[in-house]
Design an enzyme around this catalytic site. Structure first.
Site, mmCIF file in Angstrom:
data_model
loop_
_atom_site.group_PDB
_atom_site.id
_atom_site.type_symbol
_atom_site.label_atom_id
_atom_site.label_comp_id
_atom_site.label_asym_id
_atom_site.label_seq_id
_atom_site.Cartn_x
_atom_site.Cartn_y
_atom_site.Cartn_z
ATOM 1 N N ASP A 123 0.799 -1.227 0.000
ATOM 2 C CA ASP A 123 0.000 0.000 0.000
ATOM 3 C C ASP A 123 0.829 1.273 0.000
ATOM 4 O O ASP A 123 0.267 2.368 -0.058
ATOM 5 C CB ASP A 123 -0.954 0.007 1.211
ATOM 6 C CG ASP A 123 -2.088 -0.982 1.037
ATOM 7 O OD1 ASP A 123 -2.496 -1.213 -0.113
ATOM 8 O OD2 ASP A 123 -2.555 -1.536 2.052
ATOM 9 N N ASP B 108 -6.138 -5.457 -5.961
ATOM 10 C CA ASP B 108 -5.925 -4.039 -5.610
ATOM 11 C C ASP B 108 -4.504 -3.580 -5.947
ATOM 12 O O ASP B 108 -4.251 -2.398 -6.209
ATOM 13 C CB ASP B 108 -6.134 -3.800 -4.100
ATOM 14 C CG ASP B 108 -7.257 -4.583 -3.464
ATOM 15 O OD1 ASP B 108 -7.571 -5.683 -3.958
ATOM 16 O OD2 ASP B 108 -7.795 -4.123 -2.460
#
Ligand code: GLY
Length: 394
Positions: free
Chosen positions: A106, A166
């Site tokens: 992330d 993602d």
């Protein structure tokens, strides 16, 4: 590819430059008012709203920390508002240290959403340095045997090397890092990660698994799982949207025709899905058991809208259809039920995780971020700026 025509294309609003400018002006003014009441606090970066209506805020370490500053930068790029610029600067600075976080993929979401968008308002050498350092950090999670970047470090009892759909979104920062440095290592890792995802994450109908777990010694697939969907074989809505955006972006950056074909196929899957509601704001999972009595996910709709905008530049055959779908989403979100006055958010009815039972049917910082991005992309389209595309399929 044959795109099904459904009666889901009628918009009640005329989405033109006047509308988009007025909408962005209104949202800028709303945010300026919010900021007067929002203390700037490094430990309280806005993320969502709790059941009792209080702010859910985070430290920079969580994956959402770049989105609130990124929303401010995007509003600043439209308005040049000094109040928004000074807040965007302060909130972004809290996120800078995430360029060192080696424990998650992330780092791309966190750093690029804040500092990449800062660069669109004020080009700063320091932003580039932060993006390059974050990219150096991110590629440490790449493993050659698998041909992918590891997503998570948690869940070691379930997964050896989890890669989630993602993760396609974190590749954009790597492509930027090669542009900034001239070092192709970031490009090659990003492209290989996309190829591995293309090969392994999709079902024959072009819906995507959420989590593919790889064997670290052989690179073989161990499991095809979900973490945020209703079950392993379901189509979690935001995951489909990450895939659409990710492959449209990856085509934009590489010209690899396989990525274009996949982005088109995902778009077709999403926007012709029989369980996509007429307003084109999906339920949180296309296979959720109690549709139509399931929470929506506005964040999935706006992420997908941005993917369509990127794809429409390259798919001249279907671009009218794609822009109609984007316009339908934008028009739907204009309805009072989707707007919110809860400080500091713009949109309601997004869903973080139903299985995790958090942030269900709530405002989310990343929904606002991708909403503003979609409005800005659509505004650029009205100016004819899509003609600058490097690649085209026809
Ligand atoms: N990347 C985490 C999520 O979409 O919830």
């Amino acid at each position: 590819m044959a795109y099904c025509q459904q009666d889901k294309t009628q918009t009640s609003l005329s989405i033109d430059a006047t509308y988009l400018n007025q909408r962005l002006d209104y949202l800028t003014q709303k945010m300026e008012k919010y900021l007067e009441e929002l203390p700037v606090d490094s430990l309280k970066i806005p993320r969502s709203i709790d059941i009792d209506g209080s702010l859910i805020a985070t430290k920079s370490r969580q994956w959402t920390s770049g989105f609130f500053p990124g929303t401010l930068w995007q509003l600043a790029s439209h308005s040049k508002s000094q109040a928004i610029i000074s807040n965007a600067t302060a909130w972004s600075q809290f996120v800078e240290k995430e360029k060192w976080d080696t424990h998650t993929h992330d780092v791309g979401f966190k750093v690029n959403s804040a500092f990449g968008k800062w660069n669109t308002v004020q080009k700063r050498q320091k932003n580039d340095e932060i993006i390059i350092q974050a990219s150096q950090t991110l590629i440490r999670r790449y493993q050659d045997t698998v041909g992918a970047i590891r997503s998570w470090d948690f869940g070691k009892e379930r997964w050896q090397f989890p890669v989630i759909i993602d993760n396609m979104m974190n590749l954009e920062m790597l492509f930027d890092a090669t542009d900034l440095t001239g070092d192709s290592i970031y490009y090659h890792i990003a492209r290989q990660h996309a190829v591995t995802t293309l090969n392994n994450h999709f079902r024959p109908d072009h819906s995507s698994y959420h989590v593919i777990d790889y064997d670290t010694l052989t690179g073989e697939i161990r499991n095809k799982h979900t973490h945020q969907g209703t079950h392993h074989e379901s189509a979690w809505s935001r995951g489909q949207a990450w895939g659409l955006y990710g492959f449209a972006m990856a085509y934009d950056r590489t010209g690899d025709e396989r990525f274009l074909a996949k982005a088109k196929a995902i778009a077709n899957y999403i926007f012709t899905h029989p369980r996509l509601p007429a307003d084109m704001i999906p339920y949180w999972d296309y296979d959720a058991p109690n549709i139509p009595n399931e929470p929506r996910d506005v964040s999935a709709a706006v992420v997908a809208a941005n993917g369509l905008m990127k794809l429409a530049k390259h798919d001249h055959t279907h671009q009218t259809q794609m822009i109609e779908w984007v316009d339908k989403i934008i028009a739907s979100l204009d309805a009072e039920e989707y707007q919110t006055d809860k400080i500091p958010y713009l949109l309601d009815h997004s869903t973080g995780s139903v299985p995790g039972n958090f942030e269900v049917d709530k405002p989310l910082a990343y929904a606002d971020y991708y909403y503003i991005e979609a409005l800005l992309q659509r505004l650029e389209w009205t100016k004819g700026n899509h003609a600058k595309s490097n690649h085209s399929d026809d």
